[in-house]
Enzyme design. Structure first.
Site, PDB file in Angstrom:
ATOM      1  N   ASN A 186      12.110   6.085 -22.779  1.00  0.00           N
ATOM      2  CA  ASN A 186      10.656   6.311 -22.822  1.00  0.00           C
ATOM      3  C   ASN A 186      10.137   6.499 -24.251  1.00  0.00           C
ATOM      4  O   ASN A 186       9.089   5.975 -24.618  1.00  0.00           O
ATOM      5  CB  ASN A 186      10.284   7.533 -21.975  1.00  0.00           C
ATOM      6  CG  ASN A 186      10.304   7.209 -20.487  1.00  0.00           C
ATOM      7  OD1 ASN A 186      10.432   6.048 -20.102  1.00  0.00           O
ATOM      8  ND2 ASN A 186      10.178   8.226 -19.646  1.00  0.00           N
TER       9      ASN A 186
ATOM     10  N   THR B  56      10.847   0.477  -4.321  1.00  0.00           N
ATOM     11  CA  THR B  56      11.146   0.839  -5.708  1.00  0.00           C
ATOM     12  C   THR B  56      12.637   1.109  -5.916  1.00  0.00           C
ATOM     13  O   THR B  56      13.349   1.448  -4.956  1.00  0.00           O
ATOM     14  CB  THR B  56      10.344   2.124  -6.057  1.00  0.00           C
ATOM     15  OG1 THR B  56      10.850   2.679  -7.252  1.00  0.00           O
ATOM     16  CG2 THR B  56      10.485   3.195  -4.979  1.00  0.00           C
ATOM     17  N   ASP B  57      13.083   1.018  -7.167  1.00  0.00           N
ATOM     18  CA  ASP B  57      14.482   1.374  -7.467  1.00  0.00           C
ATOM     19  C   ASP B  57      14.671   2.888  -7.483  1.00  0.00           C
ATOM     20  O   ASP B  57      15.803   3.370  -7.537  1.00  0.00           O
ATOM     21  CB  ASP B  57      14.934   0.758  -8.803  1.00  0.00           C
ATOM     22  CG  ASP B  57      14.142   1.240 -10.013  1.00  0.00           C
ATOM     23  OD1 ASP B  57      13.139   1.969  -9.848  1.00  0.00           O
ATOM     24  OD2 ASP B  57      14.526   0.886 -11.151  1.00  0.00           O
TER      25      ASP B  57
ATOM     26  N   SER C 153       9.852   9.494   0.052  1.00  0.00           N
ATOM     27  CA  SER C 153       8.958   8.862   1.039  1.00  0.00           C
ATOM     28  C   SER C 153       9.154   7.350   1.059  1.00  0.00           C
ATOM     29  O   SER C 153       9.095   6.719   2.110  1.00  0.00           O
ATOM     30  CB  SER C 153       7.497   9.232   0.765  1.00  0.00           C
ATOM     31  OG  SER C 153       7.051   8.645  -0.448  1.00  0.00           O
TER      32      SER C 153
ATOM     33  N   ASN D 125       7.221  -1.265 -13.402  1.00  0.00           N
ATOM     34  CA  ASN D 125       6.344  -2.369 -13.814  1.00  0.00           C
ATOM     35  C   ASN D 125       5.389  -1.913 -14.903  1.00  0.00           C
ATOM     36  O   ASN D 125       5.030  -0.734 -14.980  1.00  0.00           O
ATOM     37  CB  ASN D 125       5.487  -2.831 -12.637  1.00  0.00           C
ATOM     38  CG  ASN D 125       6.228  -3.676 -11.623  1.00  0.00           C
ATOM     39  OD1 ASN D 125       5.668  -4.575 -11.031  1.00  0.00           O
ATOM     40  ND2 ASN D 125       7.501  -3.405 -11.393  1.00  0.00           N
TER      41      ASN D 125
ATOM     42  N   ALA E 258       0.845  -1.201   0.000  1.00  0.00           N
ATOM     43  CA  ALA E 258       0.000   0.000   0.000  1.00  0.00           C
ATOM     44  C   ALA E 258       0.880   1.252   0.000  1.00  0.00           C
ATOM     45  O   ALA E 258       1.775   1.388   0.823  1.00  0.00           O
ATOM     46  CB  ALA E 258      -0.908   0.008   1.227  1.00  0.00           C
TER      47      ALA E 258
HETATM   48  P1  NAD Z   1      -0.917   1.600  -6.996  1.00  0.00           P
HETATM   49  O1  NAD Z   1      -0.940   3.073  -6.812  1.00  0.00           O
HETATM   50  O2  NAD Z   1      -1.447   1.000  -8.242  1.00  0.00           O
HETATM   51  O3  NAD Z   1      -1.679   0.878  -5.786  1.00  0.00           O
HETATM   52  C1  NAD Z   1      -1.545   1.290  -4.456  1.00  0.00           C
HETATM   53  C2  NAD Z   1      -2.672   0.650  -3.660  1.00  0.00           C
HETATM   54  O4  NAD Z   1      -2.500   1.045  -2.287  1.00  0.00           O
HETATM   55  C3  NAD Z   1      -4.062   1.087  -4.099  1.00  0.00           C
HETATM   56  O5  NAD Z   1      -4.923  -0.033  -4.174  1.00  0.00           O
HETATM   57  C4  NAD Z   1      -4.503   2.031  -2.993  1.00  0.00           C
HETATM   58  O6  NAD Z   1      -5.903   2.043  -2.791  1.00  0.00           O
HETATM   59  C5  NAD Z   1      -3.759   1.465  -1.798  1.00  0.00           C
HETATM   60  N1  NAD Z   1      -3.536   2.464  -0.744  1.00  0.00           N
HETATM   61  C6  NAD Z   1      -3.020   3.718  -0.905  1.00  0.00           C
HETATM   62  N2  NAD Z   1      -3.008   4.347   0.272  1.00  0.00           N
HETATM   63  C7  NAD Z   1      -3.481   3.474   1.200  1.00  0.00           C
HETATM   64  C8  NAD Z   1      -3.698   3.535   2.610  1.00  0.00           C
HETATM   65  N3  NAD Z   1      -3.444   4.656   3.301  1.00  0.00           N
HETATM   66  N4  NAD Z   1      -4.208   2.460   3.238  1.00  0.00           N
HETATM   67  C9  NAD Z   1      -4.506   1.330   2.546  1.00  0.00           C
HETATM   68  N5  NAD Z   1      -4.341   1.221   1.210  1.00  0.00           N
HETATM   69  C10 NAD Z   1      -3.829   2.274   0.554  1.00  0.00           C
HETATM   70  O7  NAD Z   1       0.614   1.186  -6.775  1.00  0.00           O
HETATM   71  P2  NAD Z   1       1.450   0.020  -7.454  1.00  0.00           P
HETATM   72  O8  NAD Z   1       2.011   0.506  -8.726  1.00  0.00           O
HETATM   73  O9  NAD Z   1       0.643  -1.228  -7.433  1.00  0.00           O
HETATM   74  O10 NAD Z   1       2.647  -0.104  -6.415  1.00  0.00           O
HETATM   75  C11 NAD Z   1       2.547  -0.948  -5.274  1.00  0.00           C
HETATM   76  C12 NAD Z   1       3.821  -0.861  -4.460  1.00  0.00           C
HETATM   77  O11 NAD Z   1       4.941  -1.237  -5.262  1.00  0.00           O
HETATM   78  C13 NAD Z   1       4.122   0.549  -3.963  1.00  0.00           C
HETATM   79  O12 NAD Z   1       4.627   0.452  -2.664  1.00  0.00           O
HETATM   80  C14 NAD Z   1       5.189   1.069  -4.908  1.00  0.00           C
HETATM   81  O13 NAD Z   1       6.019   1.986  -4.267  1.00  0.00           O
HETATM   82  C15 NAD Z   1       5.913  -0.208  -5.256  1.00  0.00           C
HETATM   83  N6  NAD Z   1       6.539  -0.222  -6.596  1.00  0.00           N
HETATM   84  C16 NAD Z   1       5.840   0.143  -7.716  1.00  0.00           C
HETATM   85  C17 NAD Z   1       6.455   0.071  -8.968  1.00  0.00           C
HETATM   86  C18 NAD Z   1       5.697   0.409 -10.236  1.00  0.00           C
HETATM   87  O14 NAD Z   1       6.322   0.442 -11.319  1.00  0.00           O
HETATM   88  N7  NAD Z   1       4.397   0.635 -10.199  1.00  0.00           N
HETATM   89  C19 NAD Z   1       7.787  -0.350  -9.075  1.00  0.00           C
HETATM   90  C20 NAD Z   1       8.462  -0.707  -7.901  1.00  0.00           C
HETATM   91  C21 NAD Z   1       7.843  -0.656  -6.668  1.00  0.00           C
END
Ligand code: NAD
Length: 339
Positions: free
Chosen positions: A266, A141-142, A170, A197, A89
């Protein structure tokens, strides 16, 4: 650690209605001896339709919980008695973090702090095999490593943190908290840092779905600066598979970098999508002959990092994970899914 037939591993997935979280939930439920509780407060980025295939599954449940609500979290841990917490989350969009950083600090830092505190209370109450098994897996994340100089360098697990955006800062702060809770309170933590991703169910504000959806509706496809930013793209289901391997078999206290070995600018990503769409759709809107005619260069994002690239040798060597999809196969699947 392998899950035995006699025991059902209970996993709390935070943010399971998000892009990566929903893939993790779907992947986890492929394991017959795994139960999943998805806790998510359903921000704009959360979408339970991503979990249609899990609805009614006997090993799946959902609870609408905000990780900033400590009291609710306390009840969740007390009631569910998890073996593993997989913490996804977060607020995750860099542009939004530039416009409104406050919510990123609340969710990504204070929300993680709340989870760590409740995980510690829960962990201290455990004994025997249940205590041995417990893991707090923090998904990061990276972007915490910042801009990568040169073309040969890669992010290793030992790299110093140098985040550029409020989002990355953060997440970096949350990574530090997780490691500190491991060191100071002996909480069995594992951290993973992953590259960009892509794949099905991605929220339309991100580069790849934004490109596909704008192209399909004949709108301009905006690209920051010259589009020379390099990212290492990983198909989301490959990431989810890696996360399950780490959660079940990763070593306590370790960090694993996860990447796709797909470094692409990109502008090249966008051109590839346009080429695929050109091949799949003959009738285009707004009198264009190729979707690439919609590409428009716009003012760059402040603090935009030029290059991220992951060295994923450790997770391959220690846990045997490597991606199945390359960018060509993954992007074709993704475009077809959006169509
Ligand atoms: P996303 O924004 O698609 O999903 C985040 C989810 O967290 C949502 O379902 C949202 O409702 C929930 N959320 C947000 N605030 C919340 C809270 N206060 N309480 C409960 N739920 C809450 O994000 P994502 O792309 O699926 O990324 C997921 C994780 O992976 C994150 O921690 C992100 O930093 C990490 N990440 C993402 C990527 C990427 O390319 N998207 C790459 C590496 C790491």
């Amino acid at each position: 650690m392998h899950t035995g037939d006699e025991y059902r591993m209970k996993i709390i997935v935070t943010g399971g209605a998000g892009f990566i979280g929903s893939s993790v939930v779907r992947e986890a439920l492929l394991h017959k001896d795994v139960e999943v509780l998805n806790i998510d407060c359903l921000t704009y980025a959360g979408n339970l339709n991503s979990l249609d295939s899990c609805r009614g599954h006997k090993n799946y449940s959902f609870d609408k919980v905000d990780i900033c609500d400590r009291e609710k979290l306390h009840h969740v841990f007390a009631r569910y008695q998890p073996d593993i917490v997989m913490h996804l989350a977060a607020e995750s969009h860099v542009d939004r973090s530039i416009d409104s950083p406050g919510v990123f600090l609340n969710t990504n830092i204070l929300g993680t702090f709340n989870l760590l505190e409740e995980a510690c209370i829960h962990f201290k109450s455990l004994s025997g095999a249940k205590r041995e098994k417990f893991r707090f897996h923090h998904i990061s994340t990276d972007e915490v490593y910042g801009d990568l100089a040169g073309t040969n360098n890669l992010f290793t697990e030992e790299m110093a943190y140098s985040p550029s955006s409020p989002y990355a800062a953060s997440k970096a702060a949350s990574d530090h908290l997780v490691r500190a809770w491991g060191r100071t309170y002996d909480l069995p933590i594992i951290v993973t840092n992953c590259s960009n991703n892509y794949g099905p169910y991605h929220f339309p504000e991100k580069l790849i779905p934004h490109t596909i959806l704008n192209a399909l509706s004949g709108k301009e496809i905006p690209i920051y600066g010259s589009g020379n930013q390099i990212r290492d793209w990983l198909y989301v289901d490959d990431h989810a598979r890696a996360l399950m391997i780490v959660a079940l078999d990763g070593k306590v206290g370790e960090t694993y970098n996860i990447g796709g070995n797909n470094e692409i600018q990109n502008i090249e990503v966008v051109k590839k999508i346009c080429n695929i769409l050109d091949g799949l759709i003959s009738k285009k809107m707004n009198d264009i002959t190729s979707f690439s005619g919609l590409i428009t260069f716009v003012k760059d994002r402040p603090g935009h990092d030029v290059r991220y690239a992951i060295n994923a040798k450790k997770i391959k060597k220690d846990l045997g994970w490597e991606p199945i999809e390359n960018f060509e196969t993954g992007i074709l699947k993704t475009v077809k899914w959006y169509l």
